[in-house]
Design an enzyme around this catalytic site. Structure first.
Site, mmCIF file in Angstrom:
data_model
loop_
_atom_site.group_PDB
_atom_site.id
_atom_site.type_symbol
_atom_site.label_atom_id
_atom_site.label_comp_id
_atom_site.label_asym_id
_atom_site.label_seq_id
_atom_site.Cartn_x
_atom_site.Cartn_y
_atom_site.Cartn_z
ATOM 1 N N ASP A 1 5.314 -7.528 8.334
ATOM 2 C CA ASP A 1 3.931 -7.341 8.766
ATOM 3 C C ASP A 1 3.413 -8.643 9.368
ATOM 4 O O ASP A 1 3.429 -9.682 8.712
ATOM 5 C CB ASP A 1 3.065 -6.945 7.565
ATOM 6 C CG ASP A 1 1.705 -6.421 7.988
ATOM 7 O OD1 ASP A 1 1.132 -6.983 8.936
ATOM 8 O OD2 ASP A 1 1.220 -5.460 7.374
ATOM 9 N N GLY B 1 -24.187 -2.511 -5.614
ATOM 10 C CA GLY B 1 -25.119 -3.606 -5.361
ATOM 11 C C GLY B 1 -25.830 -3.437 -4.035
ATOM 12 O O GLY B 1 -26.485 -2.426 -3.781
ATOM 13 N N SER B 2 -25.691 -4.407 -3.144
ATOM 14 C CA SER B 2 -26.334 -4.356 -1.828
ATOM 15 C C SER B 2 -25.706 -3.321 -0.910
ATOM 16 O O SER B 2 -26.257 -3.008 0.149
ATOM 17 C CB SER B 2 -26.257 -5.728 -1.156
ATOM 18 O OG SER B 2 -24.906 -6.058 -0.866
ATOM 19 N N GLY C 1 -20.303 0.147 -8.641
ATOM 20 C CA GLY C 1 -21.158 -1.031 -8.663
ATOM 21 C C GLY C 1 -21.418 -1.558 -7.268
ATOM 22 O O GLY C 1 -21.037 -2.671 -6.928
ATOM 23 N N GLU D 1 10.875 -3.265 -1.482
ATOM 24 C CA GLU D 1 9.979 -2.511 -0.598
ATOM 25 C C GLU D 1 8.870 -1.876 -1.429
ATOM 26 O O GLU D 1 9.133 -1.283 -2.470
ATOM 27 C CB GLU D 1 10.754 -1.424 0.151
ATOM 28 C CG GLU D 1 9.914 -0.543 1.047
ATOM 29 C CD GLU D 1 9.126 -1.354 2.074
ATOM 30 O OE1 GLU D 1 7.886 -1.330 1.988
ATOM 31 O OE2 GLU D 1 9.748 -2.008 2.943
ATOM 32 N N ASN E 1 -16.078 -4.557 -6.874
ATOM 33 C CA ASN E 1 -16.198 -5.962 -7.257
ATOM 34 C C ASN E 1 -17.030 -5.963 -8.535
ATOM 35 O O ASN E 1 -18.235 -6.180 -8.504
ATOM 36 C CB ASN E 1 -16.876 -6.772 -6.154
ATOM 37 C CG ASN E 1 -17.125 -8.214 -6.570
ATOM 38 O OD1 ASN E 1 -16.510 -8.717 -7.506
ATOM 39 N ND2 ASN E 1 -18.040 -8.882 -5.890
ATOM 40 N N GLU F 1 17.288 -7.995 1.073
ATOM 41 C CA GLU F 1 16.427 -7.646 2.206
ATOM 42 C C GLU F 1 15.010 -7.427 1.693
ATOM 43 O O GLU F 1 14.777 -6.598 0.813
ATOM 44 C CB GLU F 1 16.918 -6.406 2.950
ATOM 45 C CG GLU F 1 16.058 -6.101 4.171
ATOM 46 C CD GLU F 1 16.649 -5.082 5.119
ATOM 47 O OE1 GLU F 1 15.901 -4.596 5.996
ATOM 48 O OE2 GLU F 1 17.853 -4.753 4.986
#
EC number: 2.1.1.297
Length: 556
Positions: A477, A150-151, A148, A428, A215, A403
């Site tokens: 991160d 679209g643009s 999908g 993790e 989307n 952890e």
């Protein structure tokens, strides 16, 4: 009729405000700029400049369209997305800022995937972290499918950010495909973008992809009365609404995606902000693993990250056994008991284990029932109940350490080895790290730990309050870009939850080699008010029993 620039700006803004436009002055200015083809600086410098007749007609035409609630993006014919301009018209959905989160998630996945296969054992150093925010020419190529398109704004943005990738994009609307092709030409990606007229997976053939993104339409028809007039009256319904309370798109993807994903493939989808639980359940029911649910800038659930994990030779090499040997161990329930959830390692469904005829059933850990190959998968929440029983089985005097994000597990497994009387819980999301811990534990006969190979938020609320003696968050991160900072592991809400899980006088140990990130965390902890920082005089001093790993310590 005489019209000066300032007169139109005033009258246009008044008319727009009268019909409920949120930013009437801004929109009046944008419409005027578009109609007379002049920059903002020209309007500022010439407020009394009289418009000629052609300019007046052009201005009145665009204003009339906007007063009928036609979206300004359709009037202008363009919309910015991910800092780039895209052609749009009534045949395509107007790109939203929230959808940029999907791009961020895909790029982060690519960066992490590249780093976790690096030569330093999966622990990114400062140089590598810097590379995450620079052009990604060093990241290996991926074959991506967008459903999908679209643009074409999602596919084209990804191609421009990932210059080594190829994308196949589909759409059911021929008119939308023409817009996407125009944007592909505009951004010079036609050599790496294949656009196919297809209803979902119908015309894709037998291709397999590393990643599927979409989307999709996800708004329930029942929500239509609550939506903005300009959306209902002008944007294509086929791109907005889905049957079955907005969930039909996800059911179609869940039912068909396995045939088009490579081994260890990933699915990343935008979702409605109230749909996270329902969409998660759809994919769990079809044998996928939910890796993460990402929030937009309004803290709404917006993007779901889904894995198709199955037994593979990479994992076999990690723990030093043949693929068939791992399958046999699963069947005989010989995989170490400390693995918290086998779901990730079993794969997309029970049939993927290629069970021989004499193995029609096998037991999952802590489960008294035999589970046939055709039975419904045990869900993550059921595993969590098992996990809570495991923790409860330990003596109340046993120290429990958690952890979060243990990477390749060097620190985690060494702490468990040094403290055999304590229970260590590891969280993790990356299987390479989980597999490495299993390998190290098997080699060194370490058993005092439990692993949770999934996202922290799936376990956090199920941890008993006042149960943890220590929490480690080591070199998480950093999410370096400003718009990504909301994704950092520590925020005000999560810190409050972690504090409730710690025992009285329990400790939280946080390390980072990103100085400004570390400073933000220190300030966050001070604002919480329930922690006392014990090394404020010297943040670079290692904590007790500090274990040096492959990330060089710069601050603690």
């Amino acid at each position: 009729m005489q019209y000066s620039i300032q007169k139109f700006l005033n009258e246009g803004a008044y008319k727009l405000q009268h019909i409920g436009i949120n930013n009437p002055k801004l929109e009046a200015r944008i419409l005027l700029q578009h109609a007379i083809n002049k920059p903002y600086e020209y309007l500022l410098a010439n407020p009394e400049k009289q418009l000629n007749q052609l300019e007046i007609e052009a201005v009145e035409k665009v204003l009339e369209r906007r007063l009928k609630h036609e979206p300004i993006a359709y009037i202008l014919g363009t919309k910015e997305f991910y800092s780039r301009e895209f052609i749009v018209n009534k045949h395509v959905l107007i790109p939203r800022n929230d959808t940029e989160i999907l791009i961020d998630v895909v790029l982060q996945y690519h960066s992490q995937h590249s780093l976790c296969h690096s030569s330093n054992g999966g622990n990114p150093d400062k140089k590598q972290l810097d590379s995450v925010v620079k052009p990604r020419n060093n990241i290996k190529s991926s074959n991506i499918l967008e459903l999908g398109t679209g643009s074409g704004c999602i596919s084209i943005s990804l191609l421009l950010e990932l210059p080594n990738s190829q994308i196949t994009a589909t759409d059911i609307s021929i008119d939308a495909i023409e817009v996407a092709k125009s944007n592909a030409i505009k951004h010079d990606v036609t050599d790496r973008l294949q656009i196919i007229h297809s209803n979902w997976f119908e015309n894709i053939g037998k291709q397999k992809f590393d990643l599927i993104v979409s989307n999709p339409p996800y708004i329930s028809i029942n929500e239509k009365p609550e939506m903005a007039i300009e959306t209902i009256n002008y944007e294509p319904s086929i791109a907005l609404f889905a049957e079955e309370d907005g969930l039909l798109s996800y059911k179609i993807i869940a039912e068909n995606a396995k045939k088009f994903l490579k081994q260890n493939g990933k699915i990343i989808l935008e979702i409605g902000y109230k749909q996270a639980d329902q969409v998660s359940q759809i994919f769990l029911d079809h044998g996928y693993v939910i890796d993460n649910i990402h929030q937009d800038l309004q803290s709404h659930n917006r993007v779901i990250e889904i894995s198709l994990i199955q037994l593979n030779r990479s994992y076999a090499r990690r723990i030093g056994k043949s693929l068939s040997g791992i399958q046999q161990n699963l069947l005989d329930n010989e995989l170490p008991k400390y693995l918290f959830s086998k779901e990730k390692l079993i794969g997309k469904n029970y049939n993927s284990c290629k069970i021989k005829s004499n193995y029609t059933k096998f037991n999952l850990e802590k489960s008294k029932e035999s589970v046939s190959r055709g039975a419904e998968r045990i869900k993550i929440r059921e595993h969590l109940r098992t996990y809570k029983e495991d923790v409860a089985n330990f003596s109340s005097s046993t120290s429990i350490f958690l952890e979060i994000g243990f990477g390749m597990g060097e620190h985690f497994i060494n702490q468990a080895k040094m403290n055999p009387d304590k229970l260590f819980i590891g969280v993790e999301v990356y299987l390479n790290g989980v597999a490495n811990v299993l390998k190290l534990a098997e080699e060194q006969n370490i058993t005092n730990f439990l692993l949770f190979p999934n996202n922290l938020d799936f376990i956090l609320h199920d941890l008993p309050n006042n149960s943890l003696d220590r929490i480690y968050i080591l070199f998480p991160d950093p999410w370096i870009k400003n718009r990504q900072k909301k994704k950092r592991i520590l925020n005000k809400e999560r810190l409050t939850i972690l504090q409730t899980k710690l025992k009285n006088k329990g400790s939280l140990i946080f390390t980072s080699d990103i100085e400004n990130y570390f400073e933000e965390v220190v300030e966050l902890i001070k604002q919480n008010g329930n922690f006392q920082i014990t090394n404020e005089d010297n943040y670079s001093k290692p904590h007790d029993n500090y274990i040096i790993t492959k990330i060089p310590p710069k601050s603690y």
